[in-house]
Design a protein around this motif. Structure first.
Motif, PDB file in Angstrom:
ATOM      1  N   THR B  61       0.841  -1.205   0.000  1.00  0.00           N
ATOM      2  CA  THR B  61       0.000   0.000   0.000  1.00  0.00           C
ATOM      3  C   THR B  61       0.872   1.250   0.000  1.00  0.00           C
ATOM      4  OG1 THR B  61      -0.252  -0.459   2.350  1.00  0.00           O
ATOM      5  CG2 THR B  61      -2.193  -0.664   1.005  1.00  0.00           C
ATOM      6  N   LEU B  62       1.963   1.193   0.723  1.00  0.00           N
ATOM      7  CA  LEU B  62       2.840   2.358   0.802  1.00  0.00           C
ATOM      8  C   LEU B  62       3.384   2.729  -0.580  1.00  0.00           C
ATOM      9  CD1 LEU B  62       3.805   4.013   3.185  1.00  0.00           C
ATOM     10  CD2 LEU B  62       5.883   2.660   3.203  1.00  0.00           C
ATOM     11  N   VAL B  63       3.966   1.754  -1.270  1.00  0.00           N
ATOM     12  CA  VAL B  63       4.566   2.100  -2.561  1.00  0.00           C
ATOM     13  C   VAL B  63       3.493   2.411  -3.596  1.00  0.00           C
ATOM     14  CG1 VAL B  63       6.754   0.934  -2.235  1.00  0.00           C
ATOM     15  CG2 VAL B  63       4.838  -0.320  -3.197  1.00  0.00           C
ATOM     16  N   CYS B  64       2.351   1.741  -3.519  1.00  0.00           N
ATOM     17  CA  CYS B  64       1.311   2.032  -4.504  1.00  0.00           C
ATOM     18  C   CYS B  64       0.748   3.433  -4.292  1.00  0.00           C
ATOM     19  CB  CYS B  64       0.192   1.006  -4.436  1.00  0.00           C
ATOM     20  SG  CYS B  64       0.681  -0.547  -5.142  1.00  0.00           S
ATOM     21  N   VAL B 252      -2.042  -3.832  -8.734  1.00  0.00           N
ATOM     22  CA  VAL B 252      -1.777  -4.523  -7.471  1.00  0.00           C
ATOM     23  C   VAL B 252      -2.852  -4.198  -6.438  1.00  0.00           C
ATOM     24  CG1 VAL B 252      -0.124  -4.813  -5.612  1.00  0.00           C
ATOM     25  CG2 VAL B 252       0.675  -4.542  -7.929  1.00  0.00           C
ATOM     26  N   CYS B 253      -3.341  -2.957  -6.465  1.00  0.00           N
ATOM     27  CA  CYS B 253      -4.217  -2.496  -5.384  1.00  0.00           C
ATOM     28  C   CYS B 253      -5.689  -2.431  -5.758  1.00  0.00           C
ATOM     29  CB  CYS B 253      -3.810  -1.108  -4.928  1.00  0.00           C
ATOM     30  SG  CYS B 253      -2.337  -1.135  -3.959  1.00  0.00           S
ATOM     31  N   GLY B 254      -6.049  -2.638  -7.006  1.00  0.00           N
ATOM     32  CA  GLY B 254      -7.446  -2.463  -7.383  1.00  0.00           C
ATOM     33  C   GLY B 254      -7.730  -1.011  -7.730  1.00  0.00           C
ATOM     34  N   ALA B 255      -8.947  -0.751  -8.194  1.00  0.00           N
ATOM     35  CA  ALA B 255      -9.287   0.585  -8.703  1.00  0.00           C
ATOM     36  C   ALA B 255      -9.309   1.598  -7.568  1.00  0.00           C
ATOM     37  CB  ALA B 255     -10.637   0.546  -9.388  1.00  0.00           C
ATOM     38  N   ILE B 256      -8.308   2.445  -7.534  1.00  0.00           N
ATOM     39  CA  ILE B 256      -8.251   3.468  -6.492  1.00  0.00           C
ATOM     40  C   ILE B 256      -8.112   4.827  -7.168  1.00  0.00           C
ATOM     41  CG2 ILE B 256      -6.787   4.425  -4.686  1.00  0.00           C
ATOM     42  CD1 ILE B 256      -6.296   1.566  -3.798  1.00  0.00           C
TER      43      ILE B 256
END
Lengths: 323, 330
Positions: B61-64, B252-256
């Motif tokens: 989450t941090l890098v994304c 990696v994180c999904g639609a944000i």
């Protein structure tokens, strides 16, 4: 008699034709005779007649009606906001109506259809007015960004509610859009309201023409601009929200149709309103027919596939204004 | 000096968020467990929870978040529009389309094809941005407003298009897609850390090499051409870098959405216009925001977990509205 009324009979024929064609093709194909039989000599003991009358006819009529409302709503929004790219879904009206309907379904699960429509209207109205008052008709760019951002937010809230309360099934229908599952009673309810709204818009068509000229011109012609702007806006949002309550979230239709009509018939609203409604009804009913033929694809998807290239074309063509 | 203070405050916030993250969840830990871990005296279960579940998720989450923030910063510089965001202009939708294709043609469970899914989603997002980008040239020059308009339209259109396929999906496939669109962080295992961290660092380094050009792009294009800068070339390079960052992050994180909008804006409020400072502060703030949102999603309705993307949108949406209200001229 204006020359621009001449195509009217043709479009009326077109509506009839698309009704018949849309009745004929679908998951099952029926013959012309059967379709005509349902209209003229209904025989409820015949199974084909029964299916056509009870399932397919409401659906086709619903699609015609929804296309009619969405397209006219798009046309009026474009004139009022002075923006070629305005359209109910772009302005966030669909997202607002959508959220309101979900909230309504949560609080009052047994809400009748007219209640759903009312709730949807309230939601769409609220969002439409918030966006327009925030941007104060400033620039097209501003308006569209506002709509996109607010839609994202509202859909997130909707998703949140859906996930926490497990409403997936109910919502899949709205986000995908589709004319399936209409009932005759809904259509009987919506049709007169839509007709009255469009009649009022037609009555105001001269004022809409004046709005098109721009602010200075409208003032110098002595028009009470704020009043007409508000009235026509409310009417347009009402049309759009009713359509959302009926067929879910349909994108691009309200953009596509008015542009085609304006290319053909110019900008006078007394023509464009009528032709836009007719053409919108035809396109939506036929798209819905294709949706049925192709394995019950949501009709929204088909409209989006047609609409996206068109949208890009409009931007590229009239883009100098925005660039 | 004052900038340094601000940076320190942000870093302290970040550490606080990370620590709370490590300690809370379905399996609560005491601060003593962390200390025990440092001195190598922790129990098996504590080690398992921290190393296998919480650490990779926090790092991802941090890098994304950082990647999304940087991507947004680049888009805003290029389009000269403070409201640009990778989510708004169609990266998420494109990645979603990749996910749909994956579910359609590869299918099976996610564990079988751990890497195929993010890869498809990555390609989808990247391809979408590049197509939008090349459509936004008019008369040989890149028009930033056209870029944003086409991006918004594509986001809407592609989302609609996605539903062509969903009609053939069954329950589990549909749920997978919904999870993607809600912005669930699914790449929360070590392999994703090994891929995304070096990748994002390398792309960010490339962006940093162009930082001076980025700073200059704030000026008028005509002026820059007068200075002898190849504006189109710079924009193309930067936009490709931006697309690479955001499409990896969403795969990696999904639609944000909204992180790429808010983080650069907060940095501008705090640190002014110096592009070099903005670069670092956006990265940091982006990381803080996404990990913070993830933490909130975990804690607010515990034990129910709210998808991170929804938390971000719920916070970011009102912020966006405020920006919109204030923006005089766009």
């Amino acid at each position: 008699m204006d020359r621009k009324w001449y195509p009217l009979p043709i479009t009326l024929m077109g509506i009839l034709l698309s009704f018949v064609v849309a009745m004929m093709f679908g998951t099952n194909t029926y013959t012309l005779q059967q379709v005509l039989g349902v209209i003229f000599t209904l025989d409820m003991t015949d199974q084909a007649h029964q299916i056509l009358y009870e399932i397919r006819m409401p659906r086709v009529l619903g699609a015609l009606l929804a296309g009619f409302m969405i397209s006219i709503s798009g046309l009026v929004l474009q004139s009022v906001t002075h923006n070629d790219l305005s359209e109910p879904s772009i302005l966030g009206i669909n997202a607002g109506a959508n959220l309101a309907i979900i909230v309504g379904a949560l609080l009052l699960p047994t809400l009748p259809f007219i209640g759903v429509m009312g709730v949807g209207f309230a939601g769409g109205m609220l969002v439409g007015l918030v966006i327009l008052s925030l941007t104060r008709y400033r620039s097209p760019m501003h308006l569209i960004l506002a709509g996109a951002g607010i839609s994202l937010l509202l859909y997130a809230v909707t998703d949140f509610l859906v996930i926490t309360f497990g409403l997936g099934q109910y919502v899949a229908f709205f986000t995908a859009g589709g004319a399936a599952g209409q009932s005759m009673s809904n259509i009987v309810l919506v049709f007169p309201i839509a007709l009255v709204l469009v009649a009022v818009l037609l009555f105001l068509s001269k004022e809409l023409d004046v709005l098109l000229f721009g602010d200075e011109m409208a003032v110098s012609l002595g028009q009470n601009q704020t009043l007409y702007r508000r009235v026509t806006l409310v009417l347009a949002i009402m049309l759009a929200s009713m359509a959302v309550a009926m067929v879910g979230n349909v994108v691009f239709l309200g953009l596509l149709v008015p542009h085609i009509v304006k290319m053909l018939f110019g900008n006078m609203h007394r023509f464009t309103i009528i032709y836009t409604g007719m053409l919108g009804a035809m396109i939506f009913a036929l798209s819905d027919m294709f949706a049925r033929v192709f394995n019950e694809t949501p009709v929204n998807a088909i409209i989006a596939v047609i609409g996206l290239p068109f949208f890009i074309y409009i931007i590229k063509k009239r883009g100098r204004k925005y660039a | 000096m004052r900038n340094r203070m601000k940076f320190i405050i942000i870093i302290v916030m970040l550490i606080a968020i990370v620590l709370t993250h490590l300690l809370t969840g379905t399996f609560s830990l005491a601060p003593g467990d962390l200390l025990a871990l440092l001195t190598n005296q922790a129990g098996e279960d504590v080690e398992l929870v921290l190393f296998e579940f919480r650490m990779p998720r926090i790092i991802v989450t941090l890098v994304c978040g950082a990647a999304l923030a940087l991507s947004g910063l680049i888009l805003q510089v290029i389009s000269k529009n403070p409201l640009a965001d990778p989510g708004i202009i169609g990266v998420n939708a494109g990645s979603g389309f990749g996910v749909v294709l994956f579910i359609m043609f590869i299918s099976g469970s996610m564990s079988q094809h751990l890497y195929a899914l993010p890869l498809m989603s990555f390609i989808g997002g990247l391809a979408t941005v590049l197509i939008i980008f090349f459509l936004s040239f008019m008369g040989g020059t890149f028009k930033s407003n056209i870029f944003i308009l086409i991006g918004i339209a594509t986001a809407m259109g592609v989302t609609g298009f996605v539903y062509v396929f969903t009609s053939m999906f069954d329950e589990t496939q549909m749920e997978m897609l919904n999870r993607y669109f809600a912005g669930n962080i699914w790449g929360d295992t070590w392999p994703f850390v090994y891929i995304s961290v070096p990748y994002i660092l390398i792309v960010a380094a490339f962006v940093f090499f162009r930082i001076r050009e980025m700073g200059m792009l704030n000026l008028d294009d005509e002026m820059l051409i007068g200075f002898g800068m190849n504006v189109n070339k710079e924009k193309i390079i930067l936009i490709i870098l931006s697309a690479m960052l955001s499409s990896l992050a969403v795969s990696v994180c999904g639609a944000i959405s909204f992180i790429g909008l808010i983080a650069p804006h907060i940095s501008r409020l705090l640190f002014g216009q110096d592009m070099k400072v903005l670069f670092f502060s956006s990265l940091l703030i982006g990381g803080v925001l996404l990990t913070g949102a993830d933490l909130l999603g975990k804690l607010v309705l515990a034990p129910t977990i709210i998808p991170t993307g929804i938390v971000v949108a719920l916070i970011g949406g009102p912020y966006f509205l405020r920006l919109l209200l204030k923006a005089r001229q766009i």
